[in-house]
Design a protein around this motif. Sequence first.
Motif, PDB file in Angstrom:
ATOM      1  N   ASP A 109       0.827  -1.211   0.000  1.00  0.00           N
ATOM      2  CA  ASP A 109       0.000   0.000   0.000  1.00  0.00           C
ATOM      3  C   ASP A 109       0.864   1.265   0.000  1.00  0.00           C
ATOM      4  OD1 ASP A 109      -2.188  -1.626  -0.010  1.00  0.00           O
ATOM      5  OD2 ASP A 109      -2.840  -1.174   2.027  1.00  0.00           O
ATOM      6  N   CYS A 111       3.854   1.480  -1.388  1.00  0.00           N
ATOM      7  CA  CYS A 111       4.374   1.602  -2.753  1.00  0.00           C
ATOM      8  C   CYS A 111       3.297   2.127  -3.709  1.00  0.00           C
ATOM      9  CB  CYS A 111       4.903   0.255  -3.239  1.00  0.00           C
ATOM     10  SG  CYS A 111       6.471  -0.230  -2.471  1.00  0.00           S
ATOM     11  N   ALA A 112       2.065   1.670  -3.522  1.00  0.00           N
ATOM     12  CA  ALA A 112       0.960   2.168  -4.354  1.00  0.00           C
ATOM     13  C   ALA A 112       0.773   3.670  -4.146  1.00  0.00           C
ATOM     14  CB  ALA A 112      -0.322   1.417  -4.028  1.00  0.00           C
ATOM     15  N   TYR A 113       0.900   4.117  -2.915  1.00  0.00           N
ATOM     16  CA  TYR A 113       0.801   5.550  -2.618  1.00  0.00           C
ATOM     17  C   TYR A 113       1.894   6.314  -3.364  1.00  0.00           C
ATOM     18  CZ  TYR A 113       1.691   9.887  -0.083  1.00  0.00           C
ATOM     19  OH  TYR A 113       1.945  11.199   0.227  1.00  0.00           O
ATOM     20  N   GLU A 115       3.419   5.403  -6.075  1.00  0.00           N
ATOM     21  CA  GLU A 115       3.112   5.398  -7.508  1.00  0.00           C
ATOM     22  C   GLU A 115       2.177   6.552  -7.856  1.00  0.00           C
ATOM     23  OE1 GLU A 115       3.162   1.166  -9.573  1.00  0.00           O
ATOM     24  OE2 GLU A 115       1.997   1.081  -7.720  1.00  0.00           O
ATOM     25  N   SER A 116       1.226   6.842  -6.970  1.00  0.00           N
ATOM     26  CA  SER A 116       0.299   7.948  -7.210  1.00  0.00           C
ATOM     27  C   SER A 116       1.004   9.294  -7.129  1.00  0.00           C
ATOM     28  CB  SER A 116      -0.855   7.906  -6.199  1.00  0.00           C
ATOM     29  OG  SER A 116      -0.424   8.335  -4.902  1.00  0.00           O
ATOM     30  N   TYR A 123       7.263  -4.763  -9.434  1.00  0.00           N
ATOM     31  CA  TYR A 123       6.792  -5.808  -8.527  1.00  0.00           C
ATOM     32  C   TYR A 123       7.310  -7.162  -9.008  1.00  0.00           C
ATOM     33  CZ  TYR A 123       3.620  -2.210  -6.792  1.00  0.00           C
ATOM     34  OH  TYR A 123       3.101  -1.049  -6.256  1.00  0.00           O
TER      35      TYR A 123
END
Length: 387
Positions: A109, A111-113, A115-116, A123
């Motif tokens: 989560d 890393c997803a943040y 990315e945004s 991955y």
Amino acid sequence: MSLPIYLDYAATTPVDPKVAEKMAACLTLEGNFANPASRSHLLGWQAEAAVENSRRQVAQLIGADVREIVWTSGATEADNLAIKGVAEAYADRGRHIITSTIEHKAVLDTCAYLESRGFDVTYLKPNAEGVISAAEVKAALRDDTILVSLMHVNNELGSINDIAAIADRLRDHQAFFHVDAAQSLGKLSLNLADIAVDLMSLSAHKCYGPKGIGALFVRRRSRCEIAPQIHGGGHERGMRSGTLATHQIVGFGEACALAMDHLVEEQARLQSLKQGFLDAVLPLTGVQLNGQADGWPGIVNLSFADVDGELLLMALKDLAVSTGSACASASLEPSYVLRGIGCSEALALSSVRFSFGRYTSAEELARAATMVADALARLRGGAQQAV
């Protein structure tokens, strides 16, 4: 009413009585309750001394310098501090991060943040045993890679990544290496004097300490800058502000000291327990072991063919077990970790994680194996043949 047999140690461990005793002595007026940042009186000095003693105990368990331990509220915060902290501090050097598809949500989560926020994340896909190889990491490196973040022991499978080999592949690259060691602290031997890890997330409640306390190891000679994520007072050398919870920190230190005293013998005992449990359960029809056969012995993940996972859990009501990570247990979706190593959706949905620990007995596991065999027989209409 009798309590179920507790086989969910990967979710959390009970606090060791010796740890609880040390913690209780830091709570009341008669105890060591003062603020460790109160430098103007004796009580504050005593609290600070207790905190620094615990910092030494944590550092000793992993072969670190006491100045490399930064207190956090747990491994989730430590993961955030490491990943966001490096990303923000080194964004001008590069914006590429490497992780894997089966990391804990605290890493995924985060890393997803990022990315945004314009970062690029690779991955890596594990092999069928849930392991990421050093060669795979090296192949994914780019000139703009600033961080590699991989867990040591997978929380659903027990699979072990060779972090020493991965660290060796990163020696000649600018990227820092972060390891989530929430499941390996106090369970596997760690000597960071010999392993070139730059950052390591630690958790107390996975090794018989209290919830709400963890730490981030930050190697001094790496000169890794960390952009703080919590501001307000500049505690922990400016990396993590906030009043230190003396009782929790003391509990964490005591848990690490106890783990250090019994690490080798406890691992051997758990290996014996695991083997006995598998010898009783694997011969049953349609049972599959997920992950590394020689992984961490405290975690066993099994799939049960032709059985509905929810019904199986209901049938195993006298066992406290899990279908995967406690952080994702509210989801009805199949485990992304199991799907990530190639399990079919049906098998992923019919999988159960059994995790053992300090207070698990061979007799309890023998009873658990019998309960599993009986449950399968009922759910399959009596067709299951127990061995």
